[in-house]
Design a protein around this motif. Structure first.
Motif, PDB file in Angstrom:
ATOM      1  N   UNK A  18       0.838  -1.211   0.000  1.00 53.24           N
ATOM      2  CA  UNK A  18       0.000   0.000   0.000  1.00 53.24           C
ATOM      3  C   UNK A  18       0.866   1.252   0.000  1.00 53.24           C
ATOM      4  N   UNK A  19       1.882   1.262  -0.859  1.00 55.91           N
ATOM      5  CA  UNK A  19       2.847   2.362  -0.837  1.00 55.91           C
ATOM      6  C   UNK A  19       2.255   3.671  -1.348  1.00 55.91           C
ATOM      7  N   UNK A  20       1.127   3.615  -2.064  1.00 50.35           N
ATOM      8  CA  UNK A  20       0.514   4.822  -2.593  1.00 50.35           C
ATOM      9  C   UNK A  20      -0.590   5.368  -1.701  1.00 50.35           C
ATOM     10  N   UNK A  21      -0.826   4.729  -0.565  1.00 46.63           N
ATOM     11  CA  UNK A  21      -1.862   5.178   0.361  1.00 46.63           C
ATOM     12  C   UNK A  21      -1.211   5.694   1.627  1.00 46.63           C
ATOM     13  N   UNK A  22      -1.691   6.839   2.093  1.00 47.76           N
ATOM     14  CA  UNK A  22      -1.082   7.471   3.267  1.00 47.76           C
ATOM     15  C   UNK A  22      -1.629   6.912   4.575  1.00 47.76           C
ATOM     16  N   UNK A  23      -2.916   6.660   4.642  1.00 48.06           N
ATOM     17  CA  UNK A  23      -3.538   6.211   5.891  1.00 48.06           C
ATOM     18  C   UNK A  23      -3.760   4.698   5.858  1.00 48.06           C
ATOM     19  N   UNK A  24      -2.733   3.968   6.196  1.00 47.58           N
ATOM     20  CA  UNK A  24      -2.807   2.514   6.272  1.00 47.58           C
ATOM     21  C   UNK A  24      -2.081   2.045   7.526  1.00 47.58           C
ATOM     22  N   UNK A  25      -2.185   0.748   7.784  1.00 41.97           N
ATOM     23  CA  UNK A  25      -1.544   0.175   8.969  1.00 41.97           C
ATOM     24  C   UNK A  25      -0.034   0.077   8.743  1.00 41.97           C
ATOM     25  N   UNK A  27       2.227  -1.542  10.491  1.00 47.36           N
ATOM     26  CA  UNK A  27       2.748  -2.896  10.699  1.00 47.36           C
ATOM     27  C   UNK A  27       2.516  -3.757   9.457  1.00 47.36           C
ATOM     28  N   UNK A  28       1.335  -3.639   8.859  1.00 48.12           N
ATOM     29  CA  UNK A  28       1.037  -4.428   7.666  1.00 48.12           C
ATOM     30  C   UNK A  28       1.906  -3.993   6.489  1.00 48.12           C
ATOM     31  N   UNK A  29       2.116  -2.686   6.342  1.00 41.34           N
ATOM     32  CA  UNK A  29       2.878  -2.185   5.199  1.00 41.34           C
ATOM     33  C   UNK A  29       4.345  -2.593   5.259  1.00 41.34           C
ATOM     34  N   UNK A  30       4.924  -2.579   6.462  1.00 39.68           N
ATOM     35  CA  UNK A  30       6.360  -2.813   6.590  1.00 39.68           C
ATOM     36  C   UNK A  30       6.697  -4.177   7.195  1.00 39.68           C
ATOM     37  N   UNK A  31       5.721  -5.059   7.297  1.00 41.45           N
ATOM     38  CA  UNK A  31       5.983  -6.358   7.930  1.00 41.45           C
ATOM     39  C   UNK A  31       7.018  -7.163   7.152  1.00 41.45           C
ATOM     40  N   UNK A  32       6.790  -7.300   5.841  1.00 47.45           N
ATOM     41  CA  UNK A  32       7.720  -8.105   5.031  1.00 47.45           C
ATOM     42  C   UNK A  32       9.089  -7.443   4.902  1.00 47.45           C
ATOM     43  N   UNK A  33       9.149  -6.138   5.006  1.00 47.79           N
ATOM     44  CA  UNK A  33      10.428  -5.447   4.909  1.00 47.79           C
ATOM     45  C   UNK A  33      11.309  -5.711   6.134  1.00 47.79           C
TER      46      UNK A  33
END
Length: 473
Positions: A18-25, A27-33
């Motif tokens: 969800x790199x193009x969305x500002x209001x997201x979780x 933990x979910x966005x950066x978990x795999x990173x």
């Protein structure tokens, strides 16, 4: 193709979800990173501490094979950990900022194309799209072959646990190449936008070539108009005739300057012409009230500045990651040539693990060199397209078209644009954090350095080492 690369980058933890969305979780966005680098470090420590799944710890691996494997594994660790740490820095903010700026640029370009009535832009876009997809297809085939060879060889050696040595052998180079693929995509987008505004600039240039200037020419330096008059040698010898012509010319200039000031007061453009810092948004052009191509000039100047600023943030995001990748490509290529010439040509086929390491160096050296060349090529193309814009504008100025002679606001803005780009060219260029420029000169520097190292390496006599390992009789 770019969508496939983006999804694959998300799976292996190189870019956030969800790199193009500002209001997201978060933990979910950066978990795999965070999960994928931790898994890589676990595999790396497991091999070096347990001495179980490492290729260099097998009995069939001789001293040359061990040295090659150690260098390949530790160099990959340096590459992967470096690009991973750099990827965590403002990664999501960059994608969102890039998309927002690109959308604004595309909206302005479409508006300028409607004004210029550019119906043939689609043909150029289709031709560029064919070369673009062919490049990505070639890269996909190269990486598929490299991964297939490595996975197949590791599976024959370690069986179901082949994924552990794979994580410390080919995975770091795969991750680094994908990051460079992201850089390639963003630079190609920037280059496309430069091509689009150059097409609009060229249309203005072609119209200026076919349109003739009026008989009364505007003198920009003296802010007046003078009458075109051919002076023959006979009239130049007659002083009284010259004096009478000068009086007539002076009277005509006074009359036209007064008329010009009256017209400028009516059009309310005198304030804009006296300013040193031209405002593209508030400037008014008296001579272009209809849908003409030259009416796009102020918007094209703004678009050029926006694309240049987009280049700066793109280079700031991916430029630091080019440094470890180019360094790894350099080392792997040199050592691959050394192994191929001094080892494989002599004892090829006598040790399966040694042959595997030699071919692995050759395959990944070729793969990384292809990616590095495409990066350099696209960066050069983007720089050349940005320079071409200034060259076209300068050519328009030399032709002195009617719209420029009738209103010096066009001339001043075009002059300011060319001077600004002249300073900008010395200020910015795609580079690796200032260590080297990402252009074709980097290839020459790399080849020169590699030649010096190879002259030293190729002087080593490997006969005694190979004989001690039982590879030579």
């Amino acid at each position: 193709m770019i969508q496939i690369m983006n999804w694959f980058s998300m799976v292996i933890g190189l870019i956030p979800l969800n790199r193009q969305q500002s209001e997201t979780n978060f933990i979910v966005d950066y978990a795999l990173m965070y999960i994928v680098p931790v898994f890589y470090v676990a595999c790396y420590l497991l091999i070096n501490l347990s001495h179980v799944f490492g290729l260099c710890f097998l009995d069939a691996c001789n001293s040359v094979c061990k040295l090659s494997n150690h260098l390949f594994m530790h160099l990959g660790a340096f590459l992967y950990l470096t690009i991973t740490l750099m990827s965590l820095y403002r990664r999501k903010d960059f994608f969102r900022q890039f998309d927002e700026r690109l959308s604004a640029i595309d909206a302005e370009v479409q508006k300028c194309q409607r004004v210029a009535e550019m119906d043939k832009v689609k043909v150029t876009a289709v031709k560029h799209s064919v070369a673009y997809h062919f490049t990505w297809l070639f890269l996909f085939c190269v990486f598929t072959f490299a991964l297939y060879y490595d996975v197949r060889s590791l599976y024959l050696t370690f069986g179901n646990f082949a994924f552990i040595p794979f994580m410390v052998s080919s995975f770091p180079y795969l991750a680094g190449s994908i990051i460079q693929g992201e850089f390639i995509y963003h630079v190609s987008v920037i280059s496309q936008r430069f091509e689009q505004i150059n097409t609009l600039f060229e249309k203005i240039n072609q119209e200026a070539r076919h349109r003739h200037a009026p008989l009364t020419v505007f003198d920009i330096e003296s802010e007046g108009k003078k009458e075109r008059k051919t002076i023959t040698p006979i009239t130049s010898m007659d002083g009284r005739t010259m004096f009478g012509n000068e009086l007539k010319l002076a009277g005509e200039m006074k009359r036209q300057v007064g008329q010009q000031k009256t017209d400028e007061d009516e059009m309310d453009t005198s304030n804009d012409e006296d300013e040193d810092d031209f405002d593209y948004d508030n400037a008014t052009i008296a001579e272009n009230t209809g849908n003409t191509s030259e009416a796009n000039l102020p918007d094209l100047f703004k678009l050029h500045d926006k694309i240049l600023s987009l280049s700066v943030i793109t280079n700031g995001e991916f430029g630091p990651q080019c440094v470890p990748y180019m360094a790894a490509c350099f080392v792997v290529s040199i050592f691959g040539i050394f192994l191929e010439t001094k080892v494989n040509f002599i004892v090829s086929g006598k040790s399966r693990l040694l042959d595997y390491m030699t071919y692995l160096y050759v395959i990944w050296s070729f793969t990384t060199m292809v990616v590095a060349y495409i990066v350099l090529r696209l960066c050069c193309n983007a720089n050349n397209h940005s320079k071409q814009s200034a060259m076209i504008v300068h050519e328009i100025m030399q032709k002195k078209p009617a719209f420029m002679l009738s209103n010096d606001l066009f001339y001043n803005k075009m002059k300011s644009f060319t001077l600004q780009f002249l300073h900008w060219e010395g200020f910015f260029q795609f580079n690796g954090i200032g260590l080297f420029a990402l252009d074709y000169t980097f290839i020459f520097s790399t080849v020169s350095a590699a030649t010096s190292y190879l002259i030293v390496l190729l002087q080593f006599d490997m006969t005694a080492i190979l004989r001690n390992e039982g590879l030579m009789s």
